[in-house]
Write a protein that holds these residues in place. Structure first.
Motif, mmCIF file in Angstrom:
data_model
loop_
_atom_site.group_PDB
_atom_site.id
_atom_site.type_symbol
_atom_site.label_atom_id
_atom_site.label_comp_id
_atom_site.label_asym_id
_atom_site.label_seq_id
_atom_site.Cartn_x
_atom_site.Cartn_y
_atom_site.Cartn_z
ATOM 1 N N MET A 1 3.522 -10.905 -16.574
ATOM 2 C CA MET A 1 4.591 -11.428 -15.101
ATOM 3 C C MET A 1 4.110 -9.855 -14.060
ATOM 4 O O MET A 1 3.934 -9.852 -12.874
ATOM 5 N N HIS A 2 4.214 -8.622 -14.693
ATOM 6 C CA HIS A 2 3.389 -7.255 -14.278
ATOM 7 C C HIS A 2 2.469 -7.524 -13.390
ATOM 8 O O HIS A 2 2.262 -7.006 -12.076
ATOM 9 N N ARG A 3 1.322 -8.210 -13.656
ATOM 10 C CA ARG A 3 0.400 -8.356 -12.666
ATOM 11 C C ARG A 3 0.104 -9.669 -12.036
ATOM 12 O O ARG A 3 0.335 -8.803 -10.681
ATOM 13 N N VAL A 4 0.950 -10.706 -12.099
ATOM 14 C CA VAL A 4 1.000 -11.566 -11.319
ATOM 15 C C VAL A 4 2.095 -10.802 -9.592
ATOM 16 O O VAL A 4 1.123 -10.870 -8.569
ATOM 17 N N VAL A 5 3.212 -10.386 -10.129
ATOM 18 C CA VAL A 5 4.298 -9.273 -9.937
ATOM 19 C C VAL A 5 3.492 -8.327 -8.569
ATOM 20 O O VAL A 5 3.589 -8.214 -7.132
ATOM 21 N N ALA A 6 2.638 -8.458 -8.821
ATOM 22 C CA ALA A 6 1.874 -6.642 -8.259
ATOM 23 C C ALA A 6 0.536 -6.958 -7.094
ATOM 24 O O ALA A 6 0.597 -6.352 -6.404
ATOM 25 N N MET A 7 0.459 -7.602 -7.709
ATOM 26 C CA MET A 7 -1.307 -8.509 -7.066
ATOM 27 C C MET A 7 -0.692 -9.666 -6.742
ATOM 28 O O MET A 7 -0.881 -9.602 -5.114
ATOM 29 N N ALA A 8 1.025 -10.067 -6.472
ATOM 30 C CA ALA A 8 1.443 -10.684 -4.784
ATOM 31 C C ALA A 8 1.707 -9.886 -4.189
ATOM 32 O O ALA A 8 1.820 -10.290 -2.729
ATOM 33 N N SER A 9 2.322 -8.600 -4.604
ATOM 34 C CA SER A 9 2.789 -7.808 -3.253
ATOM 35 C C SER A 9 1.400 -7.056 -2.541
ATOM 36 O O SER A 9 1.829 -7.015 -1.654
ATOM 37 N N GLY A 10 0.751 -7.193 -3.228
ATOM 38 C CA GLY A 10 -0.646 -6.943 -2.283
ATOM 39 C C GLY A 10 -1.817 -7.652 -1.472
ATOM 40 O O GLY A 10 -2.517 -8.225 -1.492
ATOM 41 N N GLY A 11 -0.420 -9.086 -1.542
ATOM 42 C CA GLY A 11 -1.022 -10.675 -0.741
ATOM 43 C C GLY A 11 -0.706 -10.549 0.717
ATOM 44 O O GLY A 11 -1.569 -10.196 1.040
ATOM 45 N N MET A 12 -0.191 -11.090 1.327
ATOM 46 C CA MET A 12 0.264 -11.261 2.257
ATOM 47 C C MET A 12 1.157 -9.880 3.565
ATOM 48 O O MET A 12 1.595 -9.671 4.361
ATOM 49 N N ASP A 13 0.820 -8.643 2.758
ATOM 50 C CA ASP A 13 1.889 -7.489 2.631
ATOM 51 C C ASP A 13 0.657 -6.461 4.394
ATOM 52 O O ASP A 13 1.194 -6.026 4.525
ATOM 53 N N SER A 14 -0.761 -7.123 4.465
ATOM 54 C CA SER A 14 -1.634 -5.996 5.173
ATOM 55 C C SER A 14 -1.344 -7.370 6.663
ATOM 56 O O SER A 14 -2.708 -7.710 7.349
ATOM 57 N N LEU A 15 -0.206 -7.441 6.920
ATOM 58 C CA LEU A 15 0.063 -8.654 7.697
ATOM 59 C C LEU A 15 -0.076 -7.594 9.333
ATOM 60 O O LEU A 15 -0.281 -6.489 9.190
ATOM 61 N N PRO A 16 -0.432 -7.674 10.176
ATOM 62 C CA PRO A 16 -0.590 -6.637 12.300
ATOM 63 C C PRO A 16 0.122 -5.519 12.064
ATOM 64 O O PRO A 16 -0.309 -5.007 12.130
ATOM 65 N N HIS A 17 1.377 -6.233 11.493
ATOM 66 C CA HIS A 17 2.663 -4.777 11.222
ATOM 67 C C HIS A 17 2.112 -4.416 10.444
ATOM 68 O O HIS A 17 4.138 -3.219 9.639
ATOM 69 N N ASN A 18 1.896 -4.017 9.268
ATOM 70 C CA ASN A 18 1.398 -2.882 7.893
ATOM 71 C C ASN A 18 1.321 -1.649 8.778
ATOM 72 O O ASN A 18 -0.144 -0.962 9.127
ATOM 73 N N GLY A 19 2.213 -0.770 7.801
ATOM 74 C CA GLY A 19 1.963 0.448 8.054
ATOM 75 C C GLY A 19 0.155 1.215 7.403
ATOM 76 O O GLY A 19 -0.034 1.868 8.501
ATOM 77 N N ALA A 20 -0.344 0.696 6.514
ATOM 78 C CA ALA A 20 -1.745 1.364 6.275
ATOM 79 C C ALA A 20 -2.541 0.278 7.584
ATOM 80 O O ALA A 20 -3.443 0.641 7.866
ATOM 81 N N VAL A 21 -2.186 -0.648 7.805
ATOM 82 C CA VAL A 21 -3.183 -1.362 9.263
ATOM 83 C C VAL A 21 -3.508 -0.530 10.067
ATOM 84 O O VAL A 21 -4.668 -0.380 10.358
ATOM 85 N N ILE A 22 -1.901 -0.235 10.342
ATOM 86 C CA ILE A 22 -2.270 0.360 11.775
ATOM 87 C C ILE A 22 -2.585 1.449 11.841
ATOM 88 O O ILE A 22 -3.493 2.346 12.731
ATOM 89 N N THR A 23 -2.317 2.242 10.439
ATOM 90 C CA THR A 23 -3.374 3.801 10.435
ATOM 91 C C THR A 23 -4.563 3.359 10.273
ATOM 92 O O THR A 23 -5.485 4.378 10.851
ATOM 93 N N LEU A 24 -5.083 2.424 9.597
ATOM 94 C CA LEU A 24 -6.848 2.324 9.482
ATOM 95 C C LEU A 24 -6.938 1.993 10.643
ATOM 96 O O LEU A 24 -8.393 2.723 11.774
ATOM 97 N N LEU A 25 -6.907 1.398 11.336
ATOM 98 C CA LEU A 25 -7.400 0.905 13.368
ATOM 99 C C LEU A 25 -7.016 2.109 14.269
ATOM 100 O O LEU A 25 -8.061 2.599 14.831
ATOM 101 N N ALA A 26 -5.978 2.524 13.543
ATOM 102 C CA ALA A 26 -5.805 4.180 14.808
ATOM 103 C C ALA A 26 -6.834 5.073 14.068
ATOM 104 O O ALA A 26 -7.275 6.203 14.836
ATOM 105 N N VAL A 27 -7.387 5.353 12.873
ATOM 106 C CA VAL A 27 -8.121 6.442 12.399
ATOM 107 C C VAL A 27 -10.227 5.913 12.671
ATOM 108 O O VAL A 27 -10.728 7.026 13.309
ATOM 109 N N THR A 28 -9.567 4.294 13.083
ATOM 110 C CA THR A 28 -10.884 4.655 13.181
ATOM 111 C C THR A 28 -11.539 4.045 15.034
ATOM 112 O O THR A 28 -12.671 3.903 15.347
#
Length: 478
Positions: free
Chosen positions: A416-443
């Motif tokens: 259950m730990h592994r499934v929930v952890a992996m699920a959290s990193g699934g659709m999290d990186s939609l356009p409004h995700n902070g890491a995505v916005i930062t990554l695009l800004a850096v590049t």
């Protein structure tokens, strides 16, 4: 109407985050809007006793991980460790395999505890250099970094000290090495599909005549892009330089080894937990060792990593030590407050009548607790644009029910730990995700130019979670 209120609050928070506004301010405002629309008199009590309690509880447990991870990552960058690792990887795989080299570099850094945000800044100069030399379109850099830093080493690989793999330990009383076989299978699934996809994109661009600067073969770098590293002029490797490149891996390896050591040792140091009442401090209660061992292990391992990173090149680090450390502390505060605010938002939403409808709908649709946990976490991570935030909402609202369900279905908590952890990193990186916005800004690229490849990685990550559930269901592997 109760369900509409929740959808409105979640949708508003997603829109605000997409627009680039801070969730530290707007998460509580959106939560209170939902409460006011439900029952205005509940607003202040919900804010004090639910939102603030949840937010402060999250920060109390996980802020040291954010802080130590940010400091460690900054020191890895400042000491030259990242540069040495980049040169080692390039020597091993060759400059022509630029995509593989950058994915490996990102994976090594994130698996060693370097913050995802720090990795983007540390790796981009090397990526720009290699992609330019190989004449690979610059627009493929964000997808490449995302595959290495925002996917399998973030939540699937057993032992990763990233916060997405640490949070479940306190709920399921596991450690960060939970379900190692399933984690490795999921990692290989994402890595394989991701590399195949990016190589196909590279070949397609090459056939079309598209190079680093586009189709016309000319252009200029942005201010950030200009910060590349010229490794072609580096001297030929000698015994001293090779030894130094080998030593660069020591702090990263030490974090992983120490993490495992402390995971095993801490329960032996406190075999009966720790009861403050024995010291006459009854107010502070008793420490439940099962819920903190995973967190303490990561913290101690990162401290050792920081000390060895300092020792790697003390003179180079001290030249800009104050500025670098202050920047990393500021980043850690921002990241922890963002996630804590989303966690508090989740606590409020989970307390509203409409959430019962959502929870029951998912429960009735997906009776299998693994699928239920994967769907719920994925949806909430996507809506909030945060893996840790979405997971926090899901576990805050459903954690006890998941524990009951896996006991009923005889499912190991590690799975259950592994499934929930992996699920959290699934659709999290939609356009409004902070890491995505930062990554695009850096590049120096826009969503229109480069987000498509990041979204492809997002799809692979999401599929990997359900692939792991299928593997467990068919084989019983953990």
């Amino acid at each position: 109407m109760d369900l509409v209120i929740i959808i409105l609050a979640l949708g508003l928070l997603m829109l605000i985050a997409y627009r680039g506004f801070s969730v530290i301010l707007f998460a509580p405002l959106c939560a209170l809007l939902a409460v006011i629309l439900t029952e205005p008199s509940y607003a202040l009590p919900f804010f004090s006793n639910i939102f603030m309690e949840k937010m402060v509880g999250f920060i109390k447990n996980y802020f040291p991980v954010f802080l130590l991870g940010a400091v460690f990552g900054k020191l890895v960058e400042m000491s030259g460790i990242a540069e040495s690792i980049a040169k080692t990887i390039i020597n091993l795989v060759g400059r022509k395999r630029a995509i593989l080299a950058i994915v490996l570099m990102c994976a090594i850094l994130t698996y060693s505890g370097v913050s995802l945000f720090v990795v983007a800044f540390a790796v981009y100069p090397f990526a720009a250099n290699l992609f330019r030399e190989a004449n690979i379109p610059k627009r493929l850099i964000p997808g490449t970094i995302a595959l290495g830093a925002l996917s399998f080493t973030m939540d699937a690989m057993p032992g990763t000290p990233q916060i997405q793999n640490v949070i479940p330990t306190s709920f399921f009383k596991t450690d960060i090495y939970a379900a190692p076989i399933l984690g490795i299978i999921g990692s290989l699934f994402v890595l394989s599909l991701g590399l195949l996809y990016l190589e196909r994109r590279r070949k397609k661009a090459q056939m079309a005549g598209e190079g680093y600067f586009g189709f016309n073969g000319a252009g200029e770098e942005t201010a950030v892009a200009a910060e590349t590293v010229n490794m072609s002029a580096a001297p030929s490797p000698n015994s001293a330089s090779i030894g130094r490149q080998v030593l660069a891996f020591v702090p990263l390896i030490l974090v992983g080894v120490a993490n495992k050591f402390f995971t095993i040792s801490i329960p032996k140091w406190y075999p009966e937990g720790f009861d403050f009442s024995k010291l006459g401090l009854e107010t502070f209660g008793k420490v439940d060792l099962a819920t903190v061992t995973g967190i303490w292990s990561v913290e101690l391992a990162l401290v050792l990593g920081i000390l060895t990173a300092l020792a790697y090149d003390w003179k180079r680090v001290t030249s800009g030590f104050q500025q670098g450390i202050n920047a990393s502390i500021g980043g850690a505060l921002l990241a922890a407050m963002n996630t804590g605010s989303e966690y508090g938002f989740g606590g409020v939403i989970a307390s509203l009548p409409g959430f019962v409808t959502v929870r029951d709908s998912i429960s009735h649709t997906f009776t299998n607790p693994l699928i239920n946990g994967a769907v719920t976490t994925n949806v909430l991570a996507g809506i909030t644009g945060s893996a840790s935030g979405g997971m926090g909402i899901a576990l805050s609202a459903m954690g006890d029910k998941y524990i009951q369900a896996i006991t009923q279905y005889n499912i190991p908590p590690e799975v259950m730990h592994r499934v929930v952890a992996m699920a959290s990193g699934g659709m999290d990186s939609l356009p409004h995700n902070g890491a995505v916005i930062t990554l695009l800004a850096v590049t120096g690229l826009t969503h229109k130019q480069a987000y498509g490849d990041i979204f492809a990685v997002t799809i692979f990550k999401t599929l990997a979670c359900f692939f792991v559930i299928l593997v467990y269901s068919l084989t019983g592997l953990v």
